[in-house]
Design a protein around this motif. Structure first.
Motif, PDB file in Angstrom:
ATOM      1  N   VAL A  77       0.810  -1.222   0.000  1.00  0.00           N
ATOM      2  CA  VAL A  77       0.000   0.000   0.000  1.00  0.00           C
ATOM      3  C   VAL A  77       0.839   1.267   0.000  1.00  0.00           C
ATOM      4  O   VAL A  77       0.331   2.350  -0.300  1.00  0.00           O
ATOM      5  N   PHE A  78       2.129   1.163   0.329  1.00  0.00           N
ATOM      6  CA  PHE A  78       2.956   2.367   0.388  1.00  0.00           C
ATOM      7  C   PHE A  78       4.419   1.964   0.406  1.00  0.00           C
ATOM      8  O   PHE A  78       4.791   0.939   0.985  1.00  0.00           O
ATOM      9  N   SER A  79       5.252   2.771  -0.225  1.00  0.00           N
ATOM     10  CA  SER A  79       6.706   2.602  -0.160  1.00  0.00           C
ATOM     11  C   SER A  79       7.316   3.943   0.203  1.00  0.00           C
ATOM     12  O   SER A  79       6.922   4.982  -0.335  1.00  0.00           O
ATOM     13  N   GLY A  80       8.256   3.927   1.113  1.00  0.00           N
ATOM     14  CA  GLY A  80       8.891   5.169   1.526  1.00  0.00           C
ATOM     15  C   GLY A  80       9.813   4.936   2.700  1.00  0.00           C
ATOM     16  O   GLY A  80      10.057   3.796   3.120  1.00  0.00           O
ATOM     17  N   THR A  81      10.321   6.024   3.257  1.00  0.00           N
ATOM     18  CA  THR A  81      11.190   5.939   4.424  1.00  0.00           C
ATOM     19  C   THR A  81      10.362   5.569   5.649  1.00  0.00           C
ATOM     20  O   THR A  81       9.119   5.579   5.610  1.00  0.00           O
ATOM     21  N   PHE A  82      11.052   5.263   6.733  1.00  0.00           N
ATOM     22  CA  PHE A  82      10.356   4.921   7.976  1.00  0.00           C
ATOM     23  C   PHE A  82       9.420   6.055   8.393  1.00  0.00           C
ATOM     24  O   PHE A  82       8.246   5.812   8.713  1.00  0.00           O
ATOM     25  N   ASP A  83       9.919   7.295   8.346  1.00  0.00           N
ATOM     26  CA  ASP A  83       9.089   8.428   8.755  1.00  0.00           C
ATOM     27  C   ASP A  83       7.919   8.639   7.800  1.00  0.00           C
ATOM     28  O   ASP A  83       6.811   8.991   8.227  1.00  0.00           O
ATOM     29  N   GLU A  84       8.147   8.422   6.512  1.00  0.00           N
ATOM     30  CA  GLU A  84       7.063   8.577   5.544  1.00  0.00           C
ATOM     31  C   GLU A  84       5.978   7.525   5.753  1.00  0.00           C
ATOM     32  O   GLU A  84       4.789   7.813   5.608  1.00  0.00           O
ATOM     33  N   VAL A  85       6.398   6.305   6.083  1.00  0.00           N
ATOM     34  CA  VAL A  85       5.432   5.249   6.372  1.00  0.00           C
ATOM     35  C   VAL A  85       4.571   5.647   7.573  1.00  0.00           C
ATOM     36  O   VAL A  85       3.343   5.508   7.561  1.00  0.00           O
ATOM     37  N   GLN A  86       5.215   6.163   8.613  1.00  0.00           N
ATOM     38  CA  GLN A  86       4.462   6.562   9.812  1.00  0.00           C
ATOM     39  C   GLN A  86       3.420   7.615   9.483  1.00  0.00           C
ATOM     40  O   GLN A  86       2.265   7.530   9.913  1.00  0.00           O
ATOM     41  N   HIS A 100       2.076   8.350   6.521  1.00  0.00           N
ATOM     42  CA  HIS A 100       1.032   7.828   5.641  1.00  0.00           C
ATOM     43  C   HIS A 100       0.020   7.004   6.424  1.00  0.00           C
ATOM     44  O   HIS A 100      -1.195   7.189   6.270  1.00  0.00           O
ATOM     45  N   TYR A 101       0.496   6.099   7.266  1.00  0.00           N
ATOM     46  CA  TYR A 101      -0.413   5.246   8.034  1.00  0.00           C
ATOM     47  C   TYR A 101      -1.252   6.071   9.001  1.00  0.00           C
ATOM     48  O   TYR A 101      -2.436   5.787   9.216  1.00  0.00           O
ATOM     49  N   TYR A 102      -0.644   7.105   9.576  1.00  0.00           N
ATOM     50  CA  TYR A 102      -1.385   7.960  10.505  1.00  0.00           C
ATOM     51  C   TYR A 102      -2.501   8.710   9.770  1.00  0.00           C
ATOM     52  O   TYR A 102      -3.638   8.788  10.264  1.00  0.00           O
ATOM     53  N   ARG A 103      -2.200   9.241   8.574  1.00  0.00           N
ATOM     54  CA  ARG A 103      -3.211   9.970   7.799  1.00  0.00           C
ATOM     55  C   ARG A 103      -4.349   9.053   7.372  1.00  0.00           C
ATOM     56  O   ARG A 103      -5.504   9.488   7.265  1.00  0.00           O
ATOM     57  N   GLN A 104      -4.039   7.783   7.131  1.00  0.00           N
ATOM     58  CA  GLN A 104      -5.060   6.828   6.720  1.00  0.00           C
ATOM     59  C   GLN A 104      -5.867   6.271   7.906  1.00  0.00           C
ATOM     60  O   GLN A 104      -6.764   5.452   7.718  1.00  0.00           O
ATOM     61  N   LEU A 105      -5.510   6.708   9.114  1.00  0.00           N
ATOM     62  CA  LEU A 105      -6.162   6.229  10.345  1.00  0.00           C
ATOM     63  C   LEU A 105      -5.896   4.745  10.582  1.00  0.00           C
ATOM     64  O   LEU A 105      -6.733   4.024  11.143  1.00  0.00           O
ATOM     65  N   TRP A 106      -4.723   4.264  10.174  1.00  0.00           N
ATOM     66  CA  TRP A 106      -4.357   2.864  10.338  1.00  0.00           C
ATOM     67  C   TRP A 106      -3.489   2.629  11.569  1.00  0.00           C
ATOM     68  O   TRP A 106      -2.977   1.522  11.765  1.00  0.00           O
ATOM     69  N   THR A 107      -3.275   3.636  12.390  1.00  0.00           N
ATOM     70  CA  THR A 107      -2.455   3.472  13.586  1.00  0.00           C
ATOM     71  C   THR A 107      -3.279   3.823  14.814  1.00  0.00           C
ATOM     72  O   THR A 107      -4.401   4.316  14.714  1.00  0.00           O
ATOM     73  N   ASP A 108      -2.684   3.599  15.981  1.00  0.00           N
ATOM     74  CA  ASP A 108      -3.334   3.991  17.231  1.00  0.00           C
ATOM     75  C   ASP A 108      -2.792   5.316  17.744  1.00  0.00           C
ATOM     76  O   ASP A 108      -2.973   5.666  18.905  1.00  0.00           O
ATOM     77  N   GLY A 109      -2.118   6.048  16.856  1.00  0.00           N
ATOM     78  CA  GLY A 109      -1.537   7.333  17.246  1.00  0.00           C
ATOM     79  C   GLY A 109      -0.088   7.233  17.652  1.00  0.00           C
ATOM     80  O   GLY A 109       0.591   8.251  17.798  1.00  0.00           O
ATOM     81  N   LEU A 110       0.402   6.011  17.851  1.00  0.00           N
ATOM     82  CA  LEU A 110       1.805   5.779  18.186  1.00  0.00           C
ATOM     83  C   LEU A 110       2.536   5.246  16.958  1.00  0.00           C
ATOM     84  O   LEU A 110       1.910   4.700  16.048  1.00  0.00           O
TER      85      LEU A 110
END
Length: 467
Positions: free
Chosen positions: A91-100, A102-112
């Protein structure tokens, strides 16, 4: 209510549901998951805090016209939504920070920050089960997604679990997918949180903490599995807080560490283990998932007699939990969990077995009929009636044996509903109790199914990490 309306709509009968405006976002998520367009009449605000005059005005001016429109107007259209990624899709390719980000914007994380679920990491989890990635346990509420083995692995990676936890994670989701558990109620307004209890030899094999600090972050197994549960509820079940939707926990609470049972201490004092109380054989690996809507303060107790400690439990649990007893009365189910410190459990066990402890708590924790009725009506049940609950067979006859509002009612409906887990700090005289949310998330257990070559897989994984 919306799920019931969907069933009726499929029979060809038009329906309209009454929804408080604060529940609209959650209702939209549920309707999307059901795949059935449903009409809704909206009550603006919270009716429980409106005056009778204001309630009448809102019904006449807003709700009633909405109900009429819902029954006589055109069928509502479902809004289009973006297609979801296919299982296993990158679903996404990028640096560690970019992954974080992207996932946060997609609401796929718990905020951490999450562990990026790369294909290599996901495959490492799948290597600890013989189940196929595409195997589906159940289609779950409330967005209608499949609880698949692959989805468990992906969210396990993201939550920071180790690959060898995979059999435990599968058992957790199997328990939550049991219809009796009612995972669809995980977003209700009390904001209850699941807690996982792990029993069996796997507690030591996977390095769970069952001693001092057992509910504190710091041990990977306890922490990451607790986080995994909340991650799965967000990402697969669809229970998100704003700017997402689906989770209507009004204040709610954070995820809980996974509990582990101190089986050695339980056996040493002559008590059955928690897993054995749940019907499993000694030596079996078991997970139990149950709701927690409230937790007592630490319960300190002293003395060398059983009653000195159990009386303290009764007083603190009674003071903390009687307010919520009406929910158990309405549904006929209420399951307090006591985490008994090993030193306290040892004193009690010299005189009483677990059933005698349960009986004492059953006999001594009480609330007046007037208070129970008042609490119910303050919450959301203005029609609460003990007499009707007895007539309907939900409560035993004793609950309506008198019309005296000051009569005392047993808060625990049946002694066997009390659960006792030996765990915690053996060097301190402390216990604690956890309250379930009636029929929402009752204790539900599953056996942890390990591959036949489980030990070999553990060894291979350890060697790879050492290289």
């Amino acid at each position: 209510m919306l799920r019931a309306a969907a069933v009726v709509e499929k029979l060809g009968i038009p329906t309209v549901s009454i929804i408080g405006s604060g529940f609209l976002k959650q209702a939209e998520v549920i309707v999307k998951g059901l795949g059935v367009p449903l009409a809704m009449g909206v009550y603006p605000g919270a009716p429980m805090v409106d005056s009778e005059q204001e309630l009448k005005r809102k019904v006449e001016e807003v709700l009633a016209p909405g109900l009429l429109e819902g029954l006589t107007g055109e069928a509502p259209r479902q809004t289009d939504s973006r297609p979801e990624p296919a299982p296993g899709q990158v679903v996404f390719s990028g640096t560690f920070d970019e992954v974080q980000e992207h996932y946060y914007r997609q609401l796929w994380t718990d905020g951490l920050p999450i562990v990026p679920p790369t294909r290599e990491r996901v495959d490492a989890f799948l290597a600890f089960t013989d189940r196929k990635p595409e195997d589906v346990i159940r289609v779950v509420a409330q967005e209608g997604r499949e609880a698949s083995i692959l989805s468990i692995a992906v969210n396990g990676v993201m939550a920071g679990c180790r690959p060898e936890y995979m059999p435990v994670l599968i058992a957790v989701i199997e328990a939550m997918c049991d219809p009796l558990y009612r995972v669809e109620d995980s977003g209700s307004t009390p904001g209850w949180e699941p807690v996982v209890i792990v029993s069996g030899p796997i507690v030591k094999e996977l390095d769970f903490n069952h001693g001092q600090g057992m509910m504190r972050v710091g041990r990977q197994a306890n922490s990451s599995i607790g986080r995994f549960v909340r991650m799965y509820l967000r990402n697969i079940c669809g229970f998100r807080i704003p700017p997402g939707a689906g989770d209507k926990g009004s204040i709610a609470q954070s995820f809980l560490m996974a509990m582990a049972e101190d089986e050695d201490s339980a056996r040493e004092i002559g008590w059955s283990t928690y897993a054995e109380d749940r019907g499993f054989a000694a030596g079996e690996n078991v997970v139990t998932v149950r709701s927690v809507v409230a937790i007592t303060s630490p319960i300190y107790s002293g003395g060398d007699r059983a009653d000195q400690h159990v009386q303290q439990w009764a007083e603190v649990i009674g003071g903390s939990f009687t307010y919520w007893a009406h929910t158990g009365f309405k549904t006929g189910l209420w399951s307090p969990l006591i985490v008994a410190g090993p030193s306290i459990a040892a004193v009690i066990a010299r005189e009483w077995n677990k059933d005698e402890v349960r009986r004492y708590l059953y006999d001594h924790i009480k609330v007046t009929a007037e208070r129970a009725t008042h609490y119910a009506r303050m919450t959301s049940t203005p029609t609460f009636s003990l007499e009707n609950l007895v007539k309907d067979g939900i409560l035993p006859p004793a609950y309506a044996a008198s019309s005296d509002p000051q009569r005392l009612l047993k808060v625990i409906i049946k002694p066997e509903m009390v659960e006792i887990l030996v765990a915690g700090d053996p060097g301190r005289n402390q216990s604690r109790a956890y309250m379930s949310n009636h029929v929402q998330g009752p204790p539900t257990s599953r056996r942890v199914e390990l591959p036949p070559d489980w030990q070999e897989r553990l060894q291979r994984s350890a060697k790879r990490k050492a290289q």
